[in-house]
Design a protein around this motif. Structure first.
Motif, PDB file in Angstrom:
ATOM      1  N   ASP A 196       0.759  -1.394   0.121  1.00 37.51           N
ATOM      2  CA  ASP A 196       0.035   0.227   0.144  1.00 37.51           C
ATOM      3  C   ASP A 196       0.943   1.356  -0.132  1.00 37.51           C
ATOM      4  O   ASP A 196       0.301   2.476  -0.201  1.00 37.51           O
ATOM      5  CB  ASP A 196      -0.996   0.040   1.123  1.00 37.51           C
ATOM      6  N   ARG A 197       2.192   1.390   0.198  1.00 39.48           N
ATOM      7  CA  ARG A 197       2.984   2.248  -0.016  1.00 39.48           C
ATOM      8  C   ARG A 197       3.007   2.877  -1.395  1.00 39.48           C
ATOM      9  O   ARG A 197       3.394   4.113  -1.515  1.00 39.48           O
ATOM     10  CB  ARG A 197       4.406   1.910   0.575  1.00 39.48           C
ATOM     11  N   HIS A 198       2.536   2.122  -2.279  1.00 38.45           N
ATOM     12  CA  HIS A 198       2.695   2.527  -3.711  1.00 38.45           C
ATOM     13  C   HIS A 198       1.359   2.986  -4.033  1.00 38.45           C
ATOM     14  O   HIS A 198       0.231   2.718  -3.444  1.00 38.45           O
ATOM     15  CB  HIS A 198       2.944   1.339  -4.615  1.00 38.45           C
ATOM     16  N   GLY A 199       1.282   4.031  -4.855  1.00 39.66           N
ATOM     17  CA  GLY A 199      -0.158   4.820  -4.979  1.00 39.66           C
ATOM     18  C   GLY A 199      -0.869   3.811  -5.749  1.00 39.66           C
ATOM     19  O   GLY A 199      -0.537   2.853  -6.369  1.00 39.66           O
ATOM     20  N   LEU A 200      -2.489   4.322  -5.790  1.00 37.85           N
ATOM     21  CA  LEU A 200      -3.412   3.373  -6.374  1.00 37.85           C
ATOM     22  C   LEU A 200      -3.097   3.271  -7.961  1.00 37.85           C
ATOM     23  O   LEU A 200      -3.143   2.226  -8.612  1.00 37.85           O
ATOM     24  CB  LEU A 200      -4.825   4.118  -6.048  1.00 37.85           C
ATOM     25  N   ARG A 201      -2.802   4.494  -8.583  1.00 37.02           N
ATOM     26  CA  ARG A 201      -2.601   4.358  -9.893  1.00 37.02           C
ATOM     27  C   ARG A 201      -1.547   3.448 -10.317  1.00 37.02           C
ATOM     28  O   ARG A 201      -1.895   2.817 -11.370  1.00 37.02           O
ATOM     29  CB  ARG A 201      -2.094   5.827 -10.592  1.00 37.02           C
ATOM     30  N   GLU A 202      -0.354   3.388  -9.790  1.00 37.71           N
ATOM     31  CA  GLU A 202       0.871   2.308  -9.945  1.00 37.71           C
ATOM     32  C   GLU A 202       0.238   1.025  -9.991  1.00 37.71           C
ATOM     33  O   GLU A 202       0.458   0.162 -10.792  1.00 37.71           O
ATOM     34  CB  GLU A 202       1.730   2.956  -8.963  1.00 37.71           C
ATOM     35  N   ARG A 203      -0.282   0.726  -8.640  1.00 30.48           N
ATOM     36  CA  ARG A 203      -0.644  -0.366  -8.411  1.00 30.48           C
ATOM     37  C   ARG A 203      -1.827  -1.173  -9.308  1.00 30.48           C
ATOM     38  O   ARG A 203      -1.783  -2.478  -9.878  1.00 30.48           O
ATOM     39  CB  ARG A 203      -1.265  -0.722  -7.097  1.00 30.48           C
ATOM     40  N   VAL A 204      -2.537  -0.153  -9.716  1.00 27.21           N
ATOM     41  CA  VAL A 204      -3.541  -0.695 -10.852  1.00 27.21           C
ATOM     42  C   VAL A 204      -2.764  -1.107 -12.258  1.00 27.21           C
ATOM     43  O   VAL A 204      -3.132  -2.058 -12.758  1.00 27.21           O
ATOM     44  CB  VAL A 204      -4.608   0.309 -11.179  1.00 27.21           C
ATOM     45  N   LEU A 205      -1.876  -0.157 -12.414  1.00 27.33           N
ATOM     46  CA  LEU A 205      -1.440  -0.347 -13.852  1.00 27.33           C
ATOM     47  C   LEU A 205      -0.370  -1.450 -13.799  1.00 27.33           C
ATOM     48  O   LEU A 205      -0.386  -2.615 -14.944  1.00 27.33           O
ATOM     49  CB  LEU A 205      -0.311   0.769 -14.115  1.00 27.33           C
ATOM     50  N   TRP A 206       0.459  -1.889 -12.763  1.00 23.92           N
ATOM     51  CA  TRP A 206       1.214  -2.956 -12.589  1.00 23.92           C
ATOM     52  C   TRP A 206       0.422  -4.425 -12.515  1.00 23.92           C
ATOM     53  O   TRP A 206       0.809  -5.135 -13.602  1.00 23.92           O
ATOM     54  CB  TRP A 206       2.103  -2.737 -11.293  1.00 23.92           C
ATOM     55  N   ARG A 207      -0.620  -4.240 -11.933  1.00 26.90           N
ATOM     56  CA  ARG A 207      -1.417  -5.473 -11.764  1.00 26.90           C
ATOM     57  C   ARG A 207      -1.950  -5.804 -13.129  1.00 26.90           C
ATOM     58  O   ARG A 207      -2.124  -6.918 -13.615  1.00 26.90           O
ATOM     59  CB  ARG A 207      -2.397  -5.434 -10.593  1.00 26.90           C
ATOM     60  N   THR A 208      -2.905  -4.599 -13.813  1.00 27.41           N
ATOM     61  CA  THR A 208      -3.171  -4.885 -15.200  1.00 27.41           C
ATOM     62  C   THR A 208      -2.279  -5.461 -16.169  1.00 27.41           C
ATOM     63  O   THR A 208      -2.672  -6.243 -16.918  1.00 27.41           O
ATOM     64  CB  THR A 208      -3.921  -3.611 -15.657  1.00 27.41           C
ATOM     65  N   LEU A 209      -1.214  -4.828 -16.111  1.00 26.99           N
ATOM     66  CA  LEU A 209      -0.049  -5.450 -17.074  1.00 26.99           C
ATOM     67  C   LEU A 209       0.144  -6.812 -16.728  1.00 26.99           C
ATOM     68  O   LEU A 209       0.147  -7.508 -17.820  1.00 26.99           O
ATOM     69  CB  LEU A 209       1.094  -4.466 -16.794  1.00 26.99           C
ATOM     70  N   TYR A 210       0.278  -7.184 -15.626  1.00 28.29           N
ATOM     71  CA  TYR A 210       0.625  -8.637 -15.433  1.00 28.29           C
ATOM     72  C   TYR A 210      -0.503  -9.570 -15.613  1.00 28.29           C
ATOM     73  O   TYR A 210      -0.428 -10.560 -16.421  1.00 28.29           O
ATOM     74  CB  TYR A 210       0.964  -8.845 -13.820  1.00 28.29           C
ATOM     75  N   GLU A 211      -1.907  -9.008 -15.372  1.00 25.01           N
ATOM     76  CA  GLU A 211      -2.957  -9.952 -15.491  1.00 25.01           C
ATOM     77  C   GLU A 211      -3.430 -10.037 -16.820  1.00 25.01           C
ATOM     78  O   GLU A 211      -3.837 -11.208 -17.413  1.00 25.01           O
ATOM     79  CB  GLU A 211      -3.919  -9.539 -14.715  1.00 25.01           C
ATOM     80  N   THR A 212      -3.113  -9.154 -17.669  1.00 20.67           N
ATOM     81  CA  THR A 212      -3.567  -8.993 -19.168  1.00 20.67           C
ATOM     82  C   THR A 212      -2.564  -9.717 -20.256  1.00 20.67           C
ATOM     83  O   THR A 212      -2.737  -9.875 -21.141  1.00 20.67           O
ATOM     84  CB  THR A 212      -3.842  -7.750 -19.667  1.00 20.67           C
TER      85      THR A 212
END
Length: 316
Positions: free
Chosen positions: A130-146
């Protein structure tokens, strides 16, 4: 005959009813992801050329542009050089340039790399921090899952999302319109990132977009509510490297493309077939998957553990 200034090439106003200013050359690039990628290179050339005629561009100008990425990876160097090469070809067709200012520049050969995948345990730690911003966590996870390319996801708009079916409409590398699909992790975070937004970029920059000058973005690249522009690839890459430096054994941090690489390799380890991986990655040819699905370090470690006589004795 003196050609138009370099500034005019990239920032001339086209139709009187349009609020954005875009270059004639960039307008000619049909694929949006390519156009967005090339814009940074052309902006630097514009700044260096100033008001000089485009016909006066010389090899020293192109070399000065590329100096900005002299220490970058070969892939980054080649991407910016491709932008200059493409512009040069266009300018030649328009009879703006009579010579090639890039004739002294050469593409660089990327160094051969070993295993490019990121261990799953470290990805889990990154995605849940959670230390990382929401925008970054969404981008990183979406890149991996897609298993999508970063340029594709950074170009997304809210209207491209189909939340019911967990998919997004992207413009692929070749210009085709395709869908990428995500899983539960992304599905839980996306509504928080959207916050009711229905237009503009999905991933917003930290600052408001410039309202004047040659770097004014197109209307679609500005959030009508906040006035912020689209998050750029270089900025997203920088933030990812900074965030992953502590997790990377080499201490340099990982690049965004490694999330795509990791996703495909992890699926291969799980036994997914080549056609399934091709459907996920959207590669046109199965042969292009080779460098993604070679089983790497984690498989080597598992083979060693399974073959360890001491380990076998301990499990009895």
């Amino acid at each position: 005959m003196v050609g138009p200034s370099a500034l005019a090439l990239f920032s001339s106003r086209r139709d009187h009813w349009r609020r954005d200013r875009r270059g004639r050359y960039l307008d000619s690039v049909q694929t949006r992801t390519t156009r967005d990628s090339y814009a940074e290179t052309l902006a630097r050339l514009t700044a260096l050329a100033g008001e000089r005629p485009a016909a006066a561009l010389v090899p020293e100008d192109y070399a000065a542009v590329m100096d900005r990425w002299d220490a970058a990876a070969a892939a980054t160097w080649n991407r910016h050089l491709s932008a200059l090469t493409s512009f040069t070809a266009w300018a030649g067709q328009q009879e703006i340039l009579a010579t090639n200012p890039g004739r002294r520049l050469e593409r660089r050969k990327p160094a051969r790399r070993g295993d490019r995948s990121i261990p799953r345990a470290r990805l889990d730690k990154l995605f849940t921090d959670d230390r990382h911003g929401l925008r970054e966590r969404v981008l990183w996870r979406t890149l991996y899952e897609t298993a999508a390319r970063a340029e594709e996801l950074l170009s997304l708009k809210p209207e491209d999302l189909d939340l019911e079916f967990r998919r997004g409409r992207v413009t692929s590398k070749g210009g085709a319109t395709q869908y990428v699909h995500w899983a539960t992790g992304t599905d839980r975070l996306l509504p928080r990132l959207l916050r009711g937004r229905t237009s503009g970029p999905l991933f917003l920059a930290d600052r408001r977009a410039p309202a004047a000058g040659p770097l004014v973005p197109v209307v679609a690249d500005v959030c009508p509510v906040t006035g912020r522009g689209r998050l750029s690839y270089p900025r997203a890459e920088y933030l990812f490297k900074q965030a992953t430096a502590a997790l990377d054994p080499h201490g340099t941090g990982w690049d965004l493309h490694q999330l795509r690489h990791s996703a495909l390799q992890h699926l291969a380890v799980d036994g997914r077939t080549a056609p399934e991986l091709q459907a996920k990655s959207r590669h046109l040819h199965l042969g292009s998957l080779g460098r993604y699905v070679q089983l790497g370090e984690q498989t080597s470690a598992q083979v060693a553990a399974d073959a360890d006589p001491a380990a076998r004795r301990r499990t009895r």
